[in-house]
Motif scaffolding. Structure first.
Motif, PDB file in Angstrom:
ATOM      1  N   TYR A  14      -7.156 -15.086  20.460  1.00  0.00           N
ATOM      2  CA  TYR A  14      -8.667 -14.047  19.353  1.00  0.00           C
ATOM      3  C   TYR A  14      -9.358 -14.926  19.794  1.00  0.00           C
ATOM      4  O   TYR A  14     -11.052 -14.150  19.710  1.00  0.00           O
ATOM      5  CB  TYR A  14      -7.986 -13.187  17.762  1.00  0.00           C
ATOM      6  CG  TYR A  14      -8.097 -12.136  18.429  1.00  0.00           C
ATOM      7  CD1 TYR A  14      -7.710 -11.026  18.434  1.00  0.00           C
ATOM      8  CD2 TYR A  14      -6.103 -12.231  17.543  1.00  0.00           C
ATOM      9  CE1 TYR A  14      -7.307  -9.624  18.393  1.00  0.00           C
ATOM     10  CE2 TYR A  14      -4.714 -11.031  17.906  1.00  0.00           C
ATOM     11  CZ  TYR A  14      -6.199  -9.842  17.967  1.00  0.00           C
ATOM     12  OH  TYR A  14      -5.574  -8.285  17.720  1.00  0.00           O
ATOM     13  N   ASN A  40     -10.477 -17.773  21.566  1.00  0.00           N
ATOM     14  CA  ASN A  40     -10.930 -17.328  23.026  1.00  0.00           C
ATOM     15  C   ASN A  40     -11.712 -16.325  23.293  1.00  0.00           C
ATOM     16  O   ASN A  40     -12.800 -16.536  23.570  1.00  0.00           O
ATOM     17  CB  ASN A  40     -10.162 -17.387  23.984  1.00  0.00           C
ATOM     18  CG  ASN A  40      -9.010 -18.976  23.999  1.00  0.00           C
ATOM     19  OD1 ASN A  40     -10.052 -19.958  23.474  1.00  0.00           O
ATOM     20  ND2 ASN A  40      -7.707 -18.556  24.597  1.00  0.00           N
ATOM     21  N   LEU A  41     -11.232 -15.150  22.261  1.00  0.00           N
ATOM     22  CA  LEU A  41     -12.007 -13.944  22.775  1.00  0.00           C
ATOM     23  C   LEU A  41     -13.852 -13.972  22.080  1.00  0.00           C
ATOM     24  O   LEU A  41     -14.597 -13.500  23.233  1.00  0.00           O
ATOM     25  CB  LEU A  41     -10.932 -12.966  22.383  1.00  0.00           C
ATOM     26  CG  LEU A  41     -12.140 -11.269  22.955  1.00  0.00           C
ATOM     27  CD1 LEU A  41     -10.472 -10.128  22.568  1.00  0.00           C
ATOM     28  CD2 LEU A  41     -12.903 -10.737  21.715  1.00  0.00           C
ATOM     29  N   THR A  42     -13.155 -14.670  20.788  1.00  0.00           N
ATOM     30  CA  THR A  42     -14.067 -14.638  20.383  1.00  0.00           C
ATOM     31  C   THR A  42     -15.800 -15.600  20.785  1.00  0.00           C
ATOM     32  O   THR A  42     -16.798 -15.175  21.027  1.00  0.00           O
ATOM     33  CB  THR A  42     -14.152 -14.764  19.002  1.00  0.00           C
ATOM     34  OG1 THR A  42     -13.408 -14.048  18.196  1.00  0.00           O
ATOM     35  CG2 THR A  42     -15.569 -14.717  17.703  1.00  0.00           C
ATOM     36  N   SER A  66     -15.912 -15.998  24.447  1.00  0.00           N
ATOM     37  CA  SER A  66     -16.306 -15.616  25.348  1.00  0.00           C
ATOM     38  C   SER A  66     -17.602 -14.239  24.617  1.00  0.00           C
ATOM     39  O   SER A  66     -19.133 -14.874  25.418  1.00  0.00           O
ATOM     40  CB  SER A  66     -14.887 -14.424  26.264  1.00  0.00           C
ATOM     41  OG  SER A  66     -16.110 -13.369  27.020  1.00  0.00           O
ATOM     42  N   ALA A 120      -9.730  -8.767  15.262  1.00  0.00           N
ATOM     43  CA  ALA A 120     -11.014  -9.478  16.399  1.00  0.00           C
ATOM     44  C   ALA A 120     -12.979  -9.409  15.595  1.00  0.00           C
ATOM     45  O   ALA A 120     -13.285  -9.969  16.090  1.00  0.00           O
ATOM     46  CB  ALA A 120     -11.663  -8.914  17.978  1.00  0.00           C
ATOM     47  N   SER A 171     -11.014  -4.220  23.003  1.00  0.00           N
ATOM     48  CA  SER A 171      -9.832  -5.354  23.433  1.00  0.00           C
ATOM     49  C   SER A 171      -8.848  -4.285  23.065  1.00  0.00           C
ATOM     50  O   SER A 171      -8.346  -3.964  22.480  1.00  0.00           O
ATOM     51  CB  SER A 171     -10.282  -6.271  23.267  1.00  0.00           C
ATOM     52  OG  SER A 171      -8.729  -7.076  23.220  1.00  0.00           O
ATOM     53  N   ALA A 210     -12.265  -5.553  27.593  1.00  0.00           N
ATOM     54  CA  ALA A 210     -10.690  -6.578  27.685  1.00  0.00           C
ATOM     55  C   ALA A 210     -10.091  -5.019  28.425  1.00  0.00           C
ATOM     56  O   ALA A 210      -9.874  -4.614  27.482  1.00  0.00           O
ATOM     57  CB  ALA A 210     -11.108  -7.962  26.831  1.00  0.00           C
ATOM     58  N   LEU A 260      -9.442 -14.050  30.358  1.00  0.00           N
ATOM     59  CA  LEU A 260      -9.157 -15.589  29.064  1.00  0.00           C
ATOM     60  C   LEU A 260      -7.037 -15.577  28.795  1.00  0.00           C
ATOM     61  O   LEU A 260      -6.237 -14.263  29.518  1.00  0.00           O
ATOM     62  CB  LEU A 260      -9.073 -14.310  27.866  1.00  0.00           C
ATOM     63  CG  LEU A 260     -10.340 -14.038  27.175  1.00  0.00           C
ATOM     64  CD1 LEU A 260     -10.803 -12.877  26.267  1.00  0.00           C
ATOM     65  CD2 LEU A 260     -11.557 -15.073  27.472  1.00  0.00           C
ATOM     66  N   LEU A 298      -5.175 -12.086  29.456  1.00  0.00           N
ATOM     67  CA  LEU A 298      -6.124 -10.399  29.599  1.00  0.00           C
ATOM     68  C   LEU A 298      -7.889 -10.911  30.533  1.00  0.00           C
ATOM     69  O   LEU A 298      -7.779 -11.825  30.784  1.00  0.00           O
ATOM     70  CB  LEU A 298      -7.195 -11.248  28.254  1.00  0.00           C
ATOM     71  CG  LEU A 298      -6.384 -10.575  26.479  1.00  0.00           C
ATOM     72  CD1 LEU A 298      -7.909 -10.573  25.660  1.00  0.00           C
ATOM     73  CD2 LEU A 298      -6.033  -8.342  27.162  1.00  0.00           C
ATOM     74  N   TYR A 353     -11.920  -9.328  31.399  1.00  0.00           N
ATOM     75  CA  TYR A 353     -12.064  -8.451  30.837  1.00  0.00           C
ATOM     76  C   TYR A 353     -13.988  -8.633  32.227  1.00  0.00           C
ATOM     77  O   TYR A 353     -13.779  -9.603  32.774  1.00  0.00           O
ATOM     78  CB  TYR A 353     -13.215  -9.517  29.394  1.00  0.00           C
ATOM     79  CG  TYR A 353     -13.751 -10.438  29.909  1.00  0.00           C
ATOM     80  CD1 TYR A 353     -15.940 -10.885  29.491  1.00  0.00           C
ATOM     81  CD2 TYR A 353     -12.728 -12.232  29.795  1.00  0.00           C
ATOM     82  CE1 TYR A 353     -15.671 -12.272  29.932  1.00  0.00           C
ATOM     83  CE2 TYR A 353     -13.437 -13.418  29.585  1.00  0.00           C
ATOM     84  CZ  TYR A 353     -15.076 -13.470  30.264  1.00  0.00           C
ATOM     85  OH  TYR A 353     -15.676 -14.561  30.691  1.00  0.00           O
TER      86      TYR A 353
END
Length: 285
Positions: free
Chosen positions: A64, A66-68, A70, A94, A154, A185, A232, A263, A265
């Protein structure tokens, strides 16, 4: 179009068919009811134990974060003051990570229990004042909520076939301001971790097998032609994933979309409203 793309799409169909045969998707499932049962159980566990799965599981928390990272990079390096919508928010973790970096977040989900769990987690983390919740189908227009700087989701797109997923992305594109970001994603169903989970449960729910190339195509079907892509990982930082991506891309373009990624994206800058409308109308003619 790159000459290798049709071959990749055909390969995608073959791999997807093999996964569906090995792990049959759930048929005739009421998605809202299924997810309500899932989120109710997770909320009750968190209330009983004080452990929030998404927050207290190191691998999930890193993914999460890493997602943020990005999302933050896509909006220019800072989420502070941004207006953000998460379409199909589920646990909302997220969106909470986004809110923790200073954004104002609207979470949209059709499930009553998803909203209840998300509120519970937000209150536990002291972020409820930065969140608004809307109980609505993520596939329906939400223009009444106003314009956002970023719309994302996501783990949502893969539950729908491309033609339905593209409609959702159209609504997301219509909800952002001109120049805003649409980001989505999907899980990599051939990553070792997800393969292990599917083998353990002997099922993969209603998820479909998406590749970065198919996700790009869904973005284009939604009238978003200039699509960027990335991956990710739940075990390494965004910087490390991007470094590997840049190095391996020199050998074989898009080879970074390897089975180790957690993931995939894609993201795109929303065009002017008139441009978006003309593309959508031309796709219907």
């Amino acid at each position: 179009m790159n000459a290798s793309i049709p071959i990749l799409l055909r390969a995608h169909d073959v791999v997807g068919a093999c996964i569906d045969r090995a792990f049959p998707p759930s048929a005739g499932t009421d998605e809202i009811r299924r997810w309500d049962t899932f989120w109710r159980a997770r909320r009750e566990t968190a209330e009983r134990t004080g452990i929030i799965y998404e927050h207290h599981t190191p691998v999930k928390k890193l993914l999460y974060e890493n997602l943020t990272d990005s999302l933050e990079a896509c909006v220019g390096g800072s989420l502070l003051g941004c207006r953000v919508a998460e379409f199909g928010s589920g646990s909302g973790y997220a969106g909470l990570c986004v809110a923790a970096r200073g954004a104002h977040v609207v979470m949209i989900d059709a499930g009553e229990e998803a909203v209840r769990y998300s509120r519970f987690v937000a209150e536990c983390l002291g972020l409820a004042d930065r969140i608004a919740w809307v109980r609505a189908d993520a596939q329906l227009p939400v223009a009444a909520l106003g314009a956002f700087d970023l719309c994302f989701n996501s783990g949502v797109v893969e539950h729908y076939p491309p033609e339905v997923a593209s409609t959702m992305l159209k609504h997301m594109a219509a909800a952002v301001r001109p120049g805003g970001i649409v980001w989505a994603a999907v899980p990599n169903l051939v990553s070792p971790l997800l393969l292990y989970r599917m083998m353990r449960s002997r099922s993969k729910g209603t998820e479909r097998f998406y590749t970065p190339w198919l996700l790009r195509r869904v973005f284009r079907m939604a009238g978003l032609p200039r699509v960027n892509a990335g991956c990710l990982n739940a075990f390494v930082s965004v910087e490390a994933s991007e470094l590997v991506q840049r190095v391996v891309a020199r050998v074989r373009p898009q080879r970074w979309a390897c089975c180790l990624s957690s993931l995939f994206y894609c993201w795109a800058v929303a065009p002017e409203r008139s441009s978006l409308c003309s593309r959508n109308l031309s796709s219907l003619s």
